[in-house]
Design an enzyme around this catalytic site. Structure first.
Site, PDB file in Angstrom:
ATOM      1  N   ASN A   1       0.848  -1.190   0.000  1.00  0.00           N
ATOM      2  CA  ASN A   1       0.000   0.000   0.000  1.00  0.00           C
ATOM      3  C   ASN A   1       0.884   1.240   0.000  1.00  0.00           C
ATOM      4  OD1 ASN A   1      -2.917  -0.969   0.265  1.00  0.00           O
ATOM      5  ND2 ASN A   1      -1.772  -2.221   1.741  1.00  0.00           N
ATOM      6  N   GLU A   2       1.204   1.672  -1.194  1.00  0.00           N
ATOM      7  CA  GLU A   2       2.119   2.792  -1.365  1.00  0.00           C
ATOM      8  C   GLU A   2       1.425   4.092  -0.978  1.00  0.00           C
ATOM      9  OE1 GLU A   2       4.947   1.921  -1.611  1.00  0.00           O
ATOM     10  OE2 GLU A   2       5.461   0.587  -3.243  1.00  0.00           O
ATOM     11  N   PRO A   3       2.203   5.167  -0.807  1.00  0.00           N
ATOM     12  CA  PRO A   3       1.615   6.455  -0.444  1.00  0.00           C
ATOM     13  C   PRO A   3       0.409   6.781  -1.324  1.00  0.00           C
ATOM     14  CG  PRO A   3       3.992   6.630  -0.454  1.00  0.00           C
ATOM     15  CD  PRO A   3       3.668   5.242  -0.921  1.00  0.00           C
TER      16      PRO A   3
ATOM     17  N   SER B   1      -2.570   5.338  -0.598  1.00  0.00           N
ATOM     18  CA  SER B   1      -3.560   4.276  -0.361  1.00  0.00           C
ATOM     19  C   SER B   1      -4.502   4.729   0.752  1.00  0.00           C
ATOM     20  CB  SER B   1      -2.867   2.985   0.079  1.00  0.00           C
ATOM     21  OG  SER B   1      -1.966   2.555  -0.906  1.00  0.00           O
TER      22      SER B   1
ATOM     23  N   THR C   1      10.275   1.782  -3.658  1.00  0.00           N
ATOM     24  CA  THR C   1      10.098   0.348  -3.424  1.00  0.00           C
ATOM     25  C   THR C   1      10.819  -0.440  -4.516  1.00  0.00           C
ATOM     26  OG1 THR C   1       7.959   0.774  -2.419  1.00  0.00           O
ATOM     27  CG2 THR C   1       8.344  -1.466  -3.200  1.00  0.00           C
TER      28      THR C   1
END
Ligand code: F6R
Length: 630
Positions: free
Chosen positions: A162-164, A166, A181
């Protein structure tokens, strides 16, 4: 575990956090908790549903579960698992797929029924992704929900993938991986360009439905994100911060990962402090940075107004405290990393005698030491010391196929232009074999031993080239090729006694007066983290030997957080031309990460930090910490 705050020191922490001395202790405790849960449910004839993570973080925990199974008979027959995520595009047989990781790291070593294992599929076709994700959610609910969810944290603050951006309520879905990532996964995939762009991940909302959540984090590299997630606001920019809103979430971290928490970084803000010399220096440097003032301009009022009245009453007035700390900082600066011969050394970081010294510079992978201390290496050699650069591992997993391909093609072409081609028949055969192996394994297949060896040789060439640029001759470069690396893969290496024996033998052969090493603050599963543990064990094996008692040990930082002002015991200044030469040495490496390439910038920043504290202005500085063995 209760969410009540247990001490004033934890007042800043919005998610309960426990700091363990190391990952092994934390993993053991968590595994014992999981064991109790599994056994209790087994007695009731019920299942346990565990949420699983991949990456290097859970590896110590999985190893402990395997040990409990093999040595203490813990059965996983009643365990159902759901993994957080999978790279999109990779099949379960791909060496870097999370399905393969889980099989290698745990499932193949315990008695969990295969039907109980759930991992999102990376191969589901684009038009089926949505349905696949919805079924995953439904299956979790159908199994009664996740009893305990294991989490790691990425450098973007992600949980799962859940990247920035999300949202708090996001569900299982396909996402685009953040650039950071992908950079972090570059070594696994031999180059950032090979890292998949997409993944399927449980959402933040899915994770928060878990009954208990445990986020683990090891090493300095995680410290900043851990602090933001635990102490900062809940925000979509850091999905791990949403754990703050969960009634039964906790962080299990080691001392490295705790370093940016208020209780570790600014302990005087949360309780009484024992003012050791290091803590005192930390407070004074912090105050200077905070107020943008050089140390010698701090006043009694500054100390009082920033929570340091206690320090002031113990060690003040400010005038005296400032001078003392200023002198300490001043004395860390030296152009003589091996000690200055025939000079008084009371206030120098390194002793003058013996001169010259035998210095061993340990580089976990072939690039590490030149990246972090290339200019110091050059000084040691120039100042007449017997400085040896030891590449502890071959680093072959970092080398992209294209490099091996280039080398094999050149060899083949060279063989083709010699007049008597029969003389070069073995070389031609070797080149053809290498090219065939490259073609056979495809883009992501595992390298054969021949290819790993070829790639290691390519890196040897690069290291020699870079070390020569630091004025080291080839006979002063040693390739140790520790076995743990040769037999492993990134994020899942495991050292053995053979590694310790190899390094101990090298130490005994050279009987160093000085050792430079790194990895003390690293993730214990990283190459530098493992190398550091191997060094500790090798030094222990040599305890009592003549040389060992008087050998000084210096730590440098590689990929981890740079040393801060109060941690620096030796600062080696670099002139503009020395920094330029370091840059040239670095350019000899084919495959440096962006972080490694930025090393001269970080050296410049060290100098700027010293300057801000009121010390002399240098172009750049390489920094070291004295390693005090306990
Ligand atoms: C892996 C996952 C990720 C990792 C995180 C940290 O399933 O969900 O959130 O936990 O990227 O990775 P490592 O542990 O390799 O530092």
């Amino acid at each position: 575990m209760s969410t009540a705050r247990r001490s004033a020191a934890e007042a800043y922490e919005k998610t309960p956090t426990r700091i363990f001395p190391n990952s092994a202790t934390a993993a053991k405790e968590l595994a014992a908790e999981v064991r109790a849960l599994i056994e209790e449910r087994a007695k009731q004839g019920k299942n346990v549903v565990l949420g699983m993570a991949t990456g290097s973080t859970p590896v110590p925990f999985y190893r402990e579960l395997i040990r409990l199974h093999k040595e203490e008979g813990l059965s996983f027959k009643n365990v159902v698992t759901f993994n957080l995520d999978e790279y999109y595009g990779l099949g379960a047989d791909h060496p870097e797929s999370y399905a393969r990781f889980m099989a290698d790291q745990i499932f193949d070593h315990i008695d969990i029924p295969k039907a109980n294992i759930n991992i999102p599929s990376g191969k589901v076709s684009s038009d089926q992704v949505f349905a696949h994700c919805r079924e995953y959610e439904e299956k979790i609910d159908a199994m009664g929900g996740i009893d305990l969810q294991i989490l790691g944290i990425g450098r973007t603050g992600h949980i799962g993938f859940n990247e920035p951006g999300s949202s708090r309520d996001s569900l299982t879905r396909r996402i685009t991986l953040d650039r950071v990532t992908r950079q972090d996964a570059a070594a696994d995939f031999r180059g950032e360009e090979n890292v998949p762009h997409f993944a399927i991940t449980m959402g933040v909302g899915t994770i928060l439905r878990g009954k208990k959540l445990v986020l683990m984090a090891w090493g300095d590299n995680k410290a900043e994100m851990v602090a933001k997630a635990v102490e900062g606001p809940m925000t979509e920019a850091i999905s791990a911060s949403f754990l703050q809103g969960h009634p039964n979430a906790r962080f299990y971290i080691d001392t490295g990962a705790s370093r940016e928490l208020t209780r570790a970084k600014l302990p005087w803000l949360v309780g009484p402090v024992s003012w050791t010399p290091r803590e005192t220096r930390r407070a004074v440097c912090w105050l200077g940075n905070q107020l943008h003032k050089p140390v010698l301009k701090l006043t009694d009022e500054h100390y009082n107004e920033h929570g340091l009245g206690d320090l002031l009453s113990e060690q003040g007035p400010a005038y005296q405290l400032n001078i003392r700390i200023f002198n300490q900082l001043q004395h860390t600066i030296t152009g003589w990393p091996g000690g200055k011969p025939n000079e008084a050394d009371t206030y120098r970081p390194e002793r003058a005698n013996p001169y010259p010294k035998r210095c061993l510079v340990l580089s976990p992978e072939p690039q590490d030491a030149v990246v972090s201390m290339g200019a110091t290496l050059e000084r040691l050699a120039e100042q007449g010391h017997d400085a040896r650069l030891i590449s502890l591992t071959s680093g072959n997993l970092r080398v992209p196929d294209s490099e091996a391909d280039k080398f094999a093609e050149t060899l083949k072409e060279l063989a083709g232009i010699v007049s008597d081609s029969s003389v070069w028949a073995p070389q031609t055969a070797y080149a053809e074999q290498a090219l065939k192996m490259l073609a056979d394994k495809g883009e992501f297949g595992a390298d054969t031993p021949l290819l790993r060896q070829l790639k290691a040789l390519i890196l040897r060439g690069e290291l020699r080239d870079a070390a020569n640029a630091c004025h080291l001759t080839n006979d002063h470069i040693v390739f140790l090729d520790l076995p743990f690396y040769e037999e492993g893969r990134y994020r899942r290496f495991k050292s053995t006694q053979a590694d310790v024996d190899a390094l101990a033998a090298l130490l005994r052969e050279h009987k160093p007066h000085q050792i430079y090493a790194t990895g003390d603050a690293a993730d214990p599963s990283s190459v530098s983290g493992i190398c550091f543990k191997v060094l500790e064990a090798a030094l222990k094996a040599c305890e009592g030997e003549d040389w060992a008692g008087s050998c000084s040990l210096w730590l440098y930082r590689g990929k981890e957080k740079p040393l801060e002002g109060h941690e620096i015991d030796m600062a080696i200044p670099l002139s503009p031309s020395q920094l330029e030469r370091k840059g040239r040495a670095l350019s000899r490496y084919g495959a440096l990460s962006s972080l490694e390439r930025a090393s001269p910038e970080s050296n410049r920043q060290n100098a700027a930090n010293y300057d801000a504290l009121g010390l002399a202005q240098y172009e750049a500085i390489e920094t070291f910490q004295r390693w005090r063995r306990v």
